[in-house]
Scaffold this motif. Structure first.
Motif, short mmCIF file in Angstrom:
data_model
loop_
_atom_site.label_atom_id
_atom_site.label_comp_id
_atom_site.label_asym_id
_atom_site.label_seq_id
_atom_site.Cartn_x
_atom_site.Cartn_y
_atom_site.Cartn_z
N VAL A 14 0.85 -1.20 0.00
CA VAL A 14 0.00 0.00 0.00
C VAL A 14 0.88 1.24 0.00
O VAL A 14 2.04 1.20 0.38
N ILE A 16 1.07 4.92 1.68
CA ILE A 16 0.54 5.63 2.84
C ILE A 16 1.14 7.02 2.91
O ILE A 16 2.24 7.27 2.42
N ALA A 32 3.00 -0.87 6.96
CA ALA A 32 2.36 0.43 6.71
C ALA A 32 1.47 0.82 7.89
O ALA A 32 1.51 1.97 8.35
N LEU A 36 2.01 4.07 10.27
CA LEU A 36 0.98 5.09 10.48
C LEU A 36 0.65 5.25 11.96
O LEU A 36 0.54 6.37 12.46
N ARG A 74 -9.07 2.58 -1.47
CA ARG A 74 -8.33 3.59 -0.70
C ARG A 74 -9.13 3.94 0.55
O ARG A 74 -10.34 3.77 0.60
N ILE A 90 -4.38 5.87 2.74
CA ILE A 90 -3.89 4.52 2.48
C ILE A 90 -4.56 4.08 1.19
O ILE A 90 -5.77 4.20 1.04
#
Length: 98
Positions: A14, A16, A32, A36, A74, A90
């Motif tokens: 992904v 981010i 990811a 985050l 997303r 994301i």
């Protein structure tokens, strides 16, 4: 997360970003989400925002986020930091052209 799902989740890459805090990066989904969550934990979020983001990025959420990405491709989430509204993004990474 069980060991049997880890390779499958690691295969999902992904992109981010956290507006104003983190430039876009491509990582396997579990990495990811950890990135985050660590980024957001370092910010001065209020208790309600903190708990909401823990729901999305805390431990054990990989399958829930993957389902949302499979359905919508997303996820865009907003948070308030002082007087600014910022976005956490994301999205499924676009495979590189061969």
């Amino acid at each position: 997360m069980s060991r049997s799902t880890t390779p499958l989740l690691n295969a999902v890459v992904v992109t981010i970003s956290v507006e104003g805090e983190m430039e876009p990066a491509q990582l396997p989904l579990p990495d990811a989400l950890r990135t985050l969550w660590h980024t957001l934990q370092a910010l001065q979020l209020g208790s309600h925002q903190y708990e909401a983001y823990r729901h999305f990025f805390g431990e054990g959420v990989e399958q829930r986020v993957l389902r949302a990405l499979e359905e919508h491709s997303r996820i865009d989430l907003a948070f308030r930091l002082k007087s600014d509204i910022r976005l956490v993004k994301i999205q499924l990474a676009v495979p590189a052209e061969p």
